[in-house]
Enzyme design. Structure first.
Site, PDB file in Angstrom:
ATOM      1  N   ARG A 168      -3.747  15.235   1.135  1.00 21.47           N
ATOM      2  CA  ARG A 168      -3.590  15.054  -0.317  1.00 21.47           C
ATOM      3  C   ARG A 168      -2.571  16.051  -0.877  1.00 21.47           C
ATOM      4  O   ARG A 168      -2.714  16.557  -1.985  1.00 21.47           O
ATOM      5  CB  ARG A 168      -4.929  15.161  -1.055  1.00 21.47           C
ATOM      6  CG  ARG A 168      -5.922  14.051  -0.718  1.00 21.47           C
ATOM      7  CD  ARG A 168      -6.991  13.856  -1.803  1.00 21.47           C
ATOM      8  NE  ARG A 168      -7.738  15.040  -2.094  1.00 21.47           N
ATOM      9  CZ  ARG A 168      -8.823  15.442  -1.424  1.00 21.47           C
ATOM     10  NH1 ARG A 168      -9.287  14.724  -0.418  1.00 21.47           N
ATOM     11  NH2 ARG A 168      -9.457  16.548  -1.763  1.00 21.47           N
TER      12      ARG A 168
ATOM     13  N   CYS B 135     -12.682  10.988   7.505  1.00 14.91           N
ATOM     14  CA  CYS B 135     -12.091  10.278   6.369  1.00 14.91           C
ATOM     15  C   CYS B 135     -12.041   8.791   6.704  1.00 14.91           C
ATOM     16  O   CYS B 135     -12.501   8.366   7.757  1.00 14.91           O
ATOM     17  CB  CYS B 135     -10.691  10.813   6.070  1.00 14.91           C
ATOM     18  SG  CYS B 135      -9.521  10.577   7.434  1.00 14.91           S
TER      19      CYS B 135
ATOM     20  N   GLN C 245      -8.071   2.495   6.873  1.00 15.96           N
ATOM     21  CA  GLN C 245      -7.331   1.884   5.776  1.00 15.96           C
ATOM     22  C   GLN C 245      -5.918   1.513   6.198  1.00 15.96           C
ATOM     23  O   GLN C 245      -5.412   0.451   5.816  1.00 15.96           O
ATOM     24  CB  GLN C 245      -7.301   2.822   4.577  1.00 15.96           C
ATOM     25  CG  GLN C 245      -8.632   2.940   3.853  1.00 15.96           C
ATOM     26  CD  GLN C 245      -8.506   3.735   2.571  1.00 15.96           C
ATOM     27  OE1 GLN C 245      -7.744   4.691   2.493  1.00 15.96           O
ATOM     28  NE2 GLN C 245      -9.250   3.345   1.560  1.00 15.96           N
TER      29      GLN C 245
ATOM     30  N   ASP D  78      -6.113  16.988  -5.927  1.00 15.76           N
ATOM     31  CA  ASP D  78      -5.156  16.036  -5.351  1.00 15.76           C
ATOM     32  C   ASP D  78      -3.764  16.450  -5.797  1.00 15.76           C
ATOM     33  O   ASP D  78      -3.441  16.360  -6.984  1.00 15.76           O
ATOM     34  CB  ASP D  78      -5.480  14.614  -5.805  1.00 15.76           C
ATOM     35  CG  ASP D  78      -4.696  13.548  -5.050  1.00 15.76           C
ATOM     36  OD1 ASP D  78      -3.645  13.886  -4.467  1.00 15.76           O
ATOM     37  OD2 ASP D  78      -5.129  12.380  -5.044  1.00 15.76           O
TER      38      ASP D  78
ATOM     39  N   ARG E 205      -0.850  15.188  -4.671  1.00 12.45           N
ATOM     40  CA  ARG E 205       0.182  14.224  -4.316  1.00 12.45           C
ATOM     41  C   ARG E 205       1.031  13.816  -5.518  1.00 12.45           C
ATOM     42  O   ARG E 205       0.565  13.779  -6.644  1.00 12.45           O
ATOM     43  CB  ARG E 205      -0.463  12.985  -3.684  1.00 12.45           C
ATOM     44  CG  ARG E 205      -0.986  13.241  -2.290  1.00 12.45           C
ATOM     45  CD  ARG E 205      -1.718  12.046  -1.731  1.00 12.45           C
ATOM     46  NE  ARG E 205      -2.979  11.799  -2.439  1.00 12.45           N
ATOM     47  CZ  ARG E 205      -3.825  10.837  -2.118  1.00 12.45           C
ATOM     48  NH1 ARG E 205      -3.540  10.017  -1.114  1.00 12.45           N
ATOM     49  NH2 ARG E 205      -4.951  10.686  -2.784  1.00 12.45           N
TER      50      ARG E 205
ATOM     51  N   LYS F  12      -3.067   6.062  -8.135  1.00 10.49           N
ATOM     52  CA  LYS F  12      -1.909   5.349  -7.593  1.00 10.49           C
ATOM     53  C   LYS F  12      -1.480   4.228  -8.532  1.00 10.49           C
ATOM     54  O   LYS F  12      -0.279   4.011  -8.740  1.00 10.49           O
ATOM     55  CB  LYS F  12      -2.234   4.793  -6.206  1.00 10.49           C
ATOM     56  CG  LYS F  12      -2.394   5.855  -5.138  1.00 10.49           C
ATOM     57  CD  LYS F  12      -2.663   5.223  -3.781  1.00 10.49           C
ATOM     58  CE  LYS F  12      -2.833   6.281  -2.697  1.00 10.49           C
ATOM     59  NZ  LYS F  12      -3.119   5.680  -1.377  1.00 10.49           N
TER      60      LYS F  12
ATOM     61  N   ARG G 191       0.843  -1.197   0.000  1.00 18.41           N
ATOM     62  CA  ARG G 191       0.000   0.000   0.000  1.00 18.41           C
ATOM     63  C   ARG G 191       0.876   1.243   0.000  1.00 18.41           C
ATOM     64  O   ARG G 191       1.912   1.287   0.678  1.00 18.41           O
ATOM     65  CB  ARG G 191      -0.924   0.021   1.222  1.00 18.41           C
ATOM     66  CG  ARG G 191      -1.713   1.343   1.342  1.00 18.41           C
ATOM     67  CD  ARG G 191      -2.900   1.249   2.258  1.00 18.41           C
ATOM     68  NE  ARG G 191      -3.538   2.551   2.450  1.00 18.41           N
ATOM     69  CZ  ARG G 191      -4.353   3.139   1.563  1.00 18.41           C
ATOM     70  NH1 ARG G 191      -4.629   2.537   0.412  1.00 18.41           N
ATOM     71  NH2 ARG G 191      -4.901   4.311   1.816  1.00 18.41           N
TER      72      ARG G 191
END
Length: 205
Positions: A94, A65, A70, A126, A128, A154, A49
């Site tokens: 983010r 969130c 997660q 976003d 990232r 991702k 992950r």
């Protein structure tokens, strides 16, 4: 972007004793961490992950969130498998940072969704960047991932860096009344693959 390995140590958790690898992104000064378990350099796809830092969800138990749930679910899955890797990336909110995330939350309290709030603050939905993952995975000898994510960005980011995503493993957890609209917005505007539960609940991009 020079990302250098700094040190590694054992990290006992309620789920397993992981090896914690520390990396420094010399261009930004950000410190990233990888938790690994088992033999991850054998050439076979590794359960993994990419988890972006979320202080509010990961450490403060926020229900705005699904991040904390997660993170826990991913570590539990790796522990069950006896083999895997979690990249903990210092990209709070983010990519907009903690204080800007609080500003975004303030706008959300006034009715904006998570995307609108970022954009009103002058940011992309976003921000990232996953480029730092490549040298980290290369250092660990990981060439292929069974990626635990609902985020198609991702998958694309890794594929664009020639990291094989052998499988996308859905990670549906942490849904509650406080984050229902947030998750619906991620599904509707950011394309997150959350099944049918939140599709159609928020305006499309």
């Amino acid at each position: 972007m020079p990302v250098v390995f700094v040190a590694a140590s054992k990290l006992p958790t309620p789920f397993a004793t992981f090896t914690m690898h520390g990396f420094l992104d010399e261009a930004t000064g950000r410190e990233h961490v990888v938790l690994s378990l088992g033999d991850i350099a054998d050439g076979q796809p590794v359960l993994g992950r990419l988890h972006s830092e979320c202080l509010t969800g990961d450490a403060l138990f926020s229900q705005r969130c699904d991040c904390g749930s997660q993170l826990e679910a991913a570590l539990q899955a790796i522990a069950r498998e006896g083999r895997g890797v979690l990249l903990y990336l210092r990209q709070e909110g983010r990519g907009i940072g903690l204080l800007n995330k609080i500003r975004a939350y303030e706008l959300q309290d006034g009715g904006a969704d998570t995307v609108e709030a970022n954009e009103r603050l002058g940011f992309a939905a976003d921000q990232r960047d996953y480029a730092m993952c490549l040298p980290m995975l290369e250092h660990l000898g990981v060439k292929s991932l069974r990626l635990m994510t609902n985020n198609p960005r991702k998958v694309k980011a890794l594929t664009d860096m020639n990291i094989v995503v052998a499988e996308r493993v859905p990670l549906h957890t942490g849904h509650n009344p406080h984050n229902r609209y947030y998750l619906a917005t991620k599904a509707g505007k950011l394309g997150h693959m959350l099944g049918n539960e939140h599709q159609g609940e928020a305006p499309q991009a």
